[in-house]
Design a protein around this motif. Structure first.
Motif, PDB file in Angstrom:
ATOM      1  N   THR A  31      42.466  44.972  35.850  1.00 42.97           N
ATOM      2  CA  THR A  31      42.901  45.299  37.145  1.00 42.97           C
ATOM      3  C   THR A  31      42.327  46.961  37.484  1.00 42.97           C
ATOM      4  OG1 THR A  31      44.773  46.473  36.360  1.00 42.97           O
ATOM      5  CG2 THR A  31      44.960  44.046  36.684  1.00 42.97           C
ATOM      6  N   PRO A  32      42.607  47.566  38.691  1.00 43.08           N
ATOM      7  CA  PRO A  32      42.074  48.943  38.741  1.00 43.08           C
ATOM      8  C   PRO A  32      42.754  49.819  37.703  1.00 43.08           C
ATOM      9  CG  PRO A  32      42.331  47.637  40.802  1.00 43.08           C
ATOM     10  CD  PRO A  32      42.658  46.707  39.707  1.00 43.08           C
ATOM     11  N   ASP A  33      43.997  49.600  37.330  1.00 45.52           N
ATOM     12  CA  ASP A  33      44.776  50.236  36.350  1.00 45.52           C
ATOM     13  C   ASP A  33      43.904  50.339  35.087  1.00 45.52           C
ATOM     14  OD1 ASP A  33      46.596  50.803  38.224  1.00 45.52           O
ATOM     15  OD2 ASP A  33      48.141  49.250  37.428  1.00 45.52           O
ATOM     16  N   ASP A  34      43.330  49.359  34.585  1.00 38.77           N
ATOM     17  CA  ASP A  34      42.416  49.409  33.425  1.00 38.77           C
ATOM     18  C   ASP A  34      41.185  50.263  33.790  1.00 38.77           C
ATOM     19  OD1 ASP A  34      43.824  47.420  31.874  1.00 38.77           O
ATOM     20  OD2 ASP A  34      43.038  45.899  33.485  1.00 38.77           O
ATOM     21  N   ARG A  35      40.609  50.174  34.947  1.00 36.09           N
ATOM     22  CA  ARG A  35      39.553  50.942  35.062  1.00 36.09           C
ATOM     23  C   ARG A  35      40.007  52.530  35.279  1.00 36.09           C
ATOM     24  NH1 ARG A  35      36.629  54.045  35.689  1.00 36.09           N
ATOM     25  NH2 ARG A  35      34.375  54.234  36.592  1.00 36.09           N
ATOM     26  N   ALA A  36      41.098  52.803  35.737  1.00 33.67           N
ATOM     27  CA  ALA A  36      41.820  53.969  35.942  1.00 33.67           C
ATOM     28  C   ALA A  36      41.785  54.900  34.440  1.00 33.67           C
ATOM     29  CB  ALA A  36      43.085  54.292  36.785  1.00 33.67           C
ATOM     30  N   ALA A  37      42.451  53.828  33.376  1.00 36.51           N
ATOM     31  CA  ALA A  37      42.649  54.167  32.140  1.00 36.51           C
ATOM     32  C   ALA A  37      41.357  54.469  31.526  1.00 36.51           C
ATOM     33  CB  ALA A  37      43.379  53.299  31.430  1.00 36.51           C
ATOM     34  N   SER A  38      40.191  53.942  31.712  1.00 33.26           N
ATOM     35  CA  SER A  38      39.069  54.130  31.051  1.00 33.26           C
ATOM     36  C   SER A  38      37.836  53.292  31.752  1.00 33.26           C
ATOM     37  CB  SER A  38      39.059  53.724  29.669  1.00 33.26           C
ATOM     38  OG  SER A  38      37.814  54.048  29.078  1.00 33.26           O
ATOM     39  N   LEU A 115      33.527  48.639  32.784  1.00 30.04           N
ATOM     40  CA  LEU A 115      34.411  48.416  33.978  1.00 30.04           C
ATOM     41  C   LEU A 115      33.777  48.974  35.308  1.00 30.04           C
ATOM     42  CD1 LEU A 115      37.889  48.397  32.652  1.00 30.04           C
ATOM     43  CD2 LEU A 115      36.208  46.824  32.441  1.00 30.04           C
ATOM     44  N   HIS A 116      32.815  48.448  35.666  1.00 29.83           N
ATOM     45  CA  HIS A 116      31.944  49.311  36.830  1.00 29.83           C
ATOM     46  C   HIS A 116      32.628  49.035  37.883  1.00 29.83           C
ATOM     47  CE1 HIS A 116      28.102  51.077  38.174  1.00 29.83           C
ATOM     48  NE2 HIS A 116      28.096  50.117  39.170  1.00 29.83           N
ATOM     49  N   ARG A 117      32.797  47.900  38.426  1.00 31.65           N
ATOM     50  CA  ARG A 117      33.507  47.671  39.886  1.00 31.65           C
ATOM     51  C   ARG A 117      34.637  46.617  39.781  1.00 31.65           C
ATOM     52  NH1 ARG A 117      30.921  51.414  40.777  1.00 31.65           N
ATOM     53  NH2 ARG A 117      29.199  52.042  42.272  1.00 31.65           N
ATOM     54  N   ILE A 118      35.861  47.083  39.721  1.00 30.28           N
ATOM     55  CA  ILE A 118      36.842  46.110  39.657  1.00 30.28           C
ATOM     56  C   ILE A 118      37.687  46.130  40.899  1.00 30.28           C
ATOM     57  CG2 ILE A 118      39.040  45.553  38.475  1.00 30.28           C
ATOM     58  CD1 ILE A 118      36.681  45.545  36.651  1.00 30.28           C
ATOM     59  N   PRO A 119      37.951  45.016  41.443  1.00 28.94           N
ATOM     60  CA  PRO A 119      38.366  44.746  42.882  1.00 28.94           C
ATOM     61  C   PRO A 119      39.906  45.206  42.907  1.00 28.94           C
ATOM     62  CG  PRO A 119      38.117  42.496  42.016  1.00 28.94           C
ATOM     63  CD  PRO A 119      37.291  43.427  40.909  1.00 28.94           C
ATOM     64  N   THR A 120      40.448  45.408  44.182  1.00 30.97           N
ATOM     65  CA  THR A 120      41.818  45.643  44.092  1.00 30.97           C
ATOM     66  C   THR A 120      43.003  44.771  43.817  1.00 30.97           C
ATOM     67  OG1 THR A 120      41.643  46.958  45.841  1.00 30.97           O
ATOM     68  CG2 THR A 120      43.668  46.392  45.819  1.00 30.97           C
ATOM     69  N   PRO A 121      42.781  43.373  43.676  1.00 30.35           N
ATOM     70  CA  PRO A 121      43.429  42.506  43.092  1.00 30.35           C
ATOM     71  C   PRO A 121      43.232  42.202  41.529  1.00 30.35           C
ATOM     72  CG  PRO A 121      41.979  41.166  44.333  1.00 30.35           C
ATOM     73  CD  PRO A 121      41.648  42.825  44.691  1.00 30.35           C
ATOM     74  N   GLY A 122      42.205  42.604  41.249  1.00 31.27           N
ATOM     75  CA  GLY A 122      41.797  42.359  39.712  1.00 31.27           C
ATOM     76  C   GLY A 122      40.966  41.127  39.887  1.00 31.27           C
ATOM     77  N   VAL A 123      40.375  41.036  38.266  1.00 25.89           N
ATOM     78  CA  VAL A 123      39.481  39.973  38.073  1.00 25.89           C
ATOM     79  C   VAL A 123      39.745  39.200  36.568  1.00 25.89           C
ATOM     80  CG1 VAL A 123      37.693  41.511  37.031  1.00 25.89           C
ATOM     81  CG2 VAL A 123      36.938  39.366  38.112  1.00 25.89           C
ATOM     82  N   ASP A 124      39.716  38.042  36.576  1.00 26.22           N
ATOM     83  CA  ASP A 124      39.797  37.204  35.452  1.00 26.22           C
ATOM     84  C   ASP A 124      38.648  37.109  34.542  1.00 26.22           C
ATOM     85  OD1 ASP A 124      41.041  35.686  33.555  1.00 26.22           O
ATOM     86  OD2 ASP A 124      40.460  33.834  34.545  1.00 26.22           O
ATOM     87  N   VAL A 125      38.718  37.960  33.486  1.00 29.20           N
ATOM     88  CA  VAL A 125      37.533  37.851  32.517  1.00 29.20           C
ATOM     89  C   VAL A 125      37.703  36.879  31.201  1.00 29.20           C
ATOM     90  CG1 VAL A 125      36.264  39.443  30.714  1.00 29.20           C
ATOM     91  CG2 VAL A 125      36.887  40.234  33.112  1.00 29.20           C
TER      92      VAL A 125
END
Length: 421
Positions: A31-38, A115-125
């Motif tokens: 999620t964007p929270d993961d991207r915000a963390a690092s 985590l270059h571009r992560i959409p608002t709802p998140g993405v399944d990896v």
């Protein structure tokens, strides 16, 4: 298949007791929270002794996100794909381009995700880790023939120094380029270059091929690494080892300088990868001329250079990736006055600021030769100094008294055709 939490260690035996290959699957909603963390997420896993190789596969919805892929082993960083690949293999004798071959040693490894571009709802990896019992075969592409070198340009010499035609920014299959190192070297020779810096993104795996390819094709291949983040790119030149792009940019500057290399800020005003990193100590070089300078009547590269600091040595690079893009190796070209064409002499010429930028090898050039400016092929243009004063250029070889500061040649339509520091 074993499903595991992404943040847990995953234990991968070298092989199953029955001899079957081992594999593990990891699923995670990012999620964007993961991207915000690092900007980087490391997924640790263990490999036991005796592994034949390691294969990693990454899958996600590429229409929704951009997730980069890399890998670190117990002995250090092993390579980077960025978003150019969704899988890689590391074996004792060979590896996917972008990765360093070698024994998959036992210990803690990590898949590194950018985590270059992560959409608002998140993405399944989804990540699949495979440890085959034996190293799979990997076939090297055929080596292209050595082309006949076109004549070198005859430019005025400078106190025993020779002007070398250099392109200081190019990519291969070791990151997101199309050509292998030998193909790129042959292309550079046909483009009449003397020096080509190979600057793949966040990896140095290409550097093991440079010496042999340079010797075969008769061109100096300068080792480089393009430190690539979403807040700016920079080229690190020289045999200085891998520079950790995940560290703050000031660490890049200091690490490259301590190792005896040179760092250049790349395309500082380009699209979504313009330079944003704060610096206290600046690198010595900056890529003033890049292919994104689409209309040379626009003066933003000179404006940025003036604001950043004219003591910064100007360089140029094609940022070549593929012939299909319509961009050519050696366009623009950086002329560097050097004692010879070996790697150390080229770095010395850059370090000393003996550079001149032009649209190409056959395009007009403006050279600082001793106490003179020499305009080559610039008949009909104007020599313009740092204060905007103009002097008409007449003839194919025109000389002017040199003056301090940046100067350039421009046409009557205000198109800049050559730059010198």
């Amino acid at each position: 298949m074993v499903l595991c939490n992404l943040r847990d260690h995953v234990d991968l035996p070298a092989r199953h007791p029955t001899g079957l290959d081992m594999s593990t699957r990891i699923d995670r909603w990012i999620t964007p929270d993961d991207r915000a963390a690092s900007a980087y997420l490391e997924i640790p896993f263990e490999i036991r002794a005796g592994a034949g190789s390691l294969e990693v596969r990454l899958s996600y919805d590429r229409r929704a996100a951009v997730v980069d892929l890399g890998c670190a082993g117990p002995a250090g960083f092993r390579g980077w794909s960025g978003s150019a690949r969704d899988r890689f293999t590391i074996g004792p004798s060979a590896a996917t381009p972008g990765y360093t071959p070698g024994e998959p040693e036992s210990g803690t490894w990590s898949v590194v995700l950018g985590l270059h571009r992560i959409p608002t709802p998140g993405v399944d990896v989804t990540i699949e880790l495979l440890v085959p019992a034996v190293e799979p075969p990997m076939t090297a592409p055929p080596t292209p023939p050595v082309p006949q070198r076109p004549p070198r340009s005859d430019l005025p010499t400078l106190q025993g120094l020779v002007w070398l035609a250099c392109d200081l920014h190019a990519h291969t299959v070791h990151s997101d380029g199309l050509l292998g190192v030998p193909e790129l070297a042959a292309t550079a020779v046909r483009a009449r270059l003397d020096v080509l810096a190979v600057t793949d993104h966040n990896t140095v795996s290409h550097q093991q091929e440079l010496a042999s390819a340079g010797s075969r094709y008769g061109i100096t291949l300068l080792p480089g690494q393009e430190l690539t983040t979403d807040r700016g790119h920079a080229n690190a030149f020289g045999e200085i080892g891998w520079i950790d792009f995940r560290r703050p940019a000031q660490d890049w500057v200091d690490a490259v300088a301590a190792a005896g290399g040179l760092l250049s800020i790349n395309h500082p005003l380009a699209a979504d990868c313009a330079w944003h990193h704060p610096l206290v100590r600046r690198p010595p070089l900056a890529e003033i001329w890049h292919w994104t300078w689409l209309d040379r009547r626009w003066t933003w590269p000179l404006a940025w250079w003036t604001a950043w600091g004219e003591d910064t040595v100007p360089v140029g690079g094609s940022d070549f990736h593929s012939p299909a893009q319509g961009r050519h190796v050696g366009a623009p070209v950086t002329w560097v006055a050097c004692e010879s064409d070996n790697q150390a002499a080229v770095l010395d010429g850059l370090r000393a600021g003996r550079t001149a930028l032009a649209a190409g090898v056959e395009a007009p050039a403006l050279l600082r030769v001793g106490d003179e400016f020499v305009a080559v092929g610039g008949d009909g243009t104007h020599l313009i100094d740092r204060d905007g004063r103009r002097m008409p250029v007449r003839g194919e070889l025109a000389r002017f008294p040199a003056a301090p500061g940046p100067h350039h040649l421009a046409t009557s339509a205000a198109e800049i055709v050559a730059i010198t520091a």
